[in-house]
Design an enzyme around this catalytic site. Structure first.
Site, PDB file in Angstrom:
ATOM      1  N   SER A   1     -11.111   3.078  14.177  1.00  0.00           N
ATOM      2  CA  SER A   1      -9.892   3.187  13.391  1.00  0.00           C
ATOM      3  C   SER A   1      -8.615   3.061  14.219  1.00  0.00           C
ATOM      4  O   SER A   1      -7.516   2.927  13.671  1.00  0.00           O
ATOM      5  CB  SER A   1      -9.865   4.527  12.644  1.00  0.00           C
ATOM      6  OG  SER A   1      -9.854   5.628  13.547  1.00  0.00           O
TER       7      SER A   1
ATOM      8  N   LYS B   1      -1.317   6.693  18.371  1.00  0.00           N
ATOM      9  CA  LYS B   1      -1.879   6.496  17.034  1.00  0.00           C
ATOM     10  C   LYS B   1      -1.182   7.398  16.026  1.00  0.00           C
ATOM     11  O   LYS B   1      -0.803   8.530  16.334  1.00  0.00           O
ATOM     12  CB  LYS B   1      -3.380   6.799  17.086  1.00  0.00           C
ATOM     13  CG  LYS B   1      -4.168   6.446  15.834  1.00  0.00           C
ATOM     14  CD  LYS B   1      -5.650   6.706  16.071  1.00  0.00           C
ATOM     15  CE  LYS B   1      -6.501   6.391  14.859  1.00  0.00           C
ATOM     16  NZ  LYS B   1      -7.939   6.668  15.117  1.00  0.00           N
TER      17      LYS B   1
ATOM     18  N   SER C   1     -14.082   5.427  17.285  1.00  0.00           N
ATOM     19  CA  SER C   1     -12.811   4.790  16.933  1.00  0.00           C
ATOM     20  C   SER C   1     -11.864   4.500  18.086  1.00  0.00           C
ATOM     21  O   SER C   1     -10.838   3.860  17.888  1.00  0.00           O
ATOM     22  CB  SER C   1     -12.077   5.630  15.878  1.00  0.00           C
ATOM     23  OG  SER C   1     -12.772   5.571  14.650  1.00  0.00           O
TER      24      SER C   1
END
Length: 381
Positions: free
Chosen positions: A105, A30, A129
């Site tokens: 997210s 990420k 997330s």
């Protein structure tokens, strides 16, 4: 391998692994976790040209274990939200249905794993997330207890809640990588578990029906427990803390109008409101910890809704169940629990005690064997 999902924002054409327990496995990371020489912008357009000077501790551990770090994954701007329609880097598509959100997210992480673009993805979980994309993309996700995984090299959304965690297409790989990036306790899970009642969350019918089947598949009937506050109020109190931290942390940084609005919620709370928010967070932390200590684990739907179209507004309640593990500082695993009649994945999560990670994975494995619910996207079958 091509990426029609906009999951990867950067790929290293020379990525290679080494020897070790994760040898032969590929990892996407990420964009808020540092990988030396790669983009490190947390999905924020103003930071698009930033590159990490060194690997985050979790990335170092993966390299030492032999994994190949293949690139950087799309995410919600600043890691606040659960849709992954990034205004600077574009939307990530759900591999199970184009035009639909992969969650967030860590949406790029969920999509990349589900689509087979990498074996493992690292995400971050502030109030769900990692687990929300795991559920929406039909894969497995683990959120460690925050004091058992390093945050060094992470652009935080809220250090009091954040934990870096992996996603994978099966529990075996998920546990192997979790043991590398986080500290594992070997204790067993003891107790029949618990389910929440009167939580106030509106759960879509297919998810509620599937969850009842999952609970019935447990070896023992779990206890029914109730928290003092409704889940939506707990989640909102947690969000206020995130908003306050990020508003300070991103002061002076250019962000989208959408994120800028979210960052006003925390600072505009009155002192009395903030005191009440903190009281609710602390009360929920104590209560969830007590339930898990007494009953061994809590079983919950991961998300009360299935994946939704990017053209639709993000459901506010997506983190109503996942937020509890973050607020309580406990480990949690999301695993597939089936599909709706029209083919969208659903997830179930287990929240356990810190120090009982191995037992939590064994419990998840037993449940996963009974459910057999993992299924690759149709495009990969």
């Amino acid at each position: 391998m091509t990426d029609p999902y906009n999951a990867f924002l950067y790929r290293d054409p020379e990525a290679k692994g080494g020897s070790g327990p994760l040898s032969g496995l590929t990892v996407g990371v990420k964009a808020n976790i540092a990988v030396k020489g790669m983009p490190f912008h947390a999905g924020i357009g103003a930071w698009e040209d930033r590159h990490a000077d060194a690997d985050a501790e979790v990335v170092k551990r993966l390299r030492e274990a032999g994994a190949a770090i293949t690139g950087i994954l799309n995410m919600e701007e600043g890691a606040l939200g659960a849709k992954t329609d990034n205004p600077h880097f574009g939307p990530t598509q759900n591999p199970h249905r184009s035009g639909y959100s992969p969650g967030g997210s860590s949406g790029g992480s969920g999509a990349a794993v589900a689509a087979g673009l990498c074996d493992i993805a690292l995400g971050t979980d502030t109030m769900g997330s990692v687990r929300i994309p795991a559920a929406h993309c039909g894969v497995y996700g683990f959120k460690p207890a925050p004091d058992r995984v390093s945050r060094e090299g992470l652009i935080s959304a809220d250090p009091s809640l954040d934990a870096i965690g992996p996603l994978a297409r099966n529990l075996d790989i998920l546990e192997r990588v979790s043991r590398v990036v986080s500290d594992f306790g070997e204790s067993e899970v003891e107790g029949a578990g618990a389910v929440l009642v009167d939580h106030g969350v509106e759960v879509q019918l297919p998810i509620a029906t599937a969850f009842e089947t999952v609970v019935a598949a447990l070896e023992h009937t779990p206890a029914q427990v109730q928290l003092s506050e409704k889940n939506s109020r707990i989640r909102f109190a947690g969000f206020i803390g995130v908003s306050k931290f990020m508003a300070d942390d991103l002061a002076g940084v250019g962000v989208s109008d959408h994120l800028a609005k979210l960052l006003t919620y925390g600072p505009k709370r009155t002192q009395d409101d903030w005191t009440e928010d903190q009281r609710i967070v602390e009360q929920a932390r104590r209560e969830v910890q007590q339930v898990v200590a007494q009953h061994g684990f809590i079983i919950l739907p991961t998300v009360p809704n299935t994946a939704f179209a990017h053209s639709e507004a993000e459901p506010a309640a997506q983190a109503d169940f996942t937020c509890l593990a973050n607020i309580a500082g406990l480990p949690a695993i999301s695993l597939p629990m089936g599909f709706t009649a029209d083919g969208l994945p659903m997830g179930v999560q287990l929240v356990g005690q810190a120090g009982h990670e191995a037992g939590l994975f064994r419990l998840a494995g037993q449940l996963d064997d009974k459910l057999g619910a993992y299924r690759a996207p149709k495009t990969l079958q």
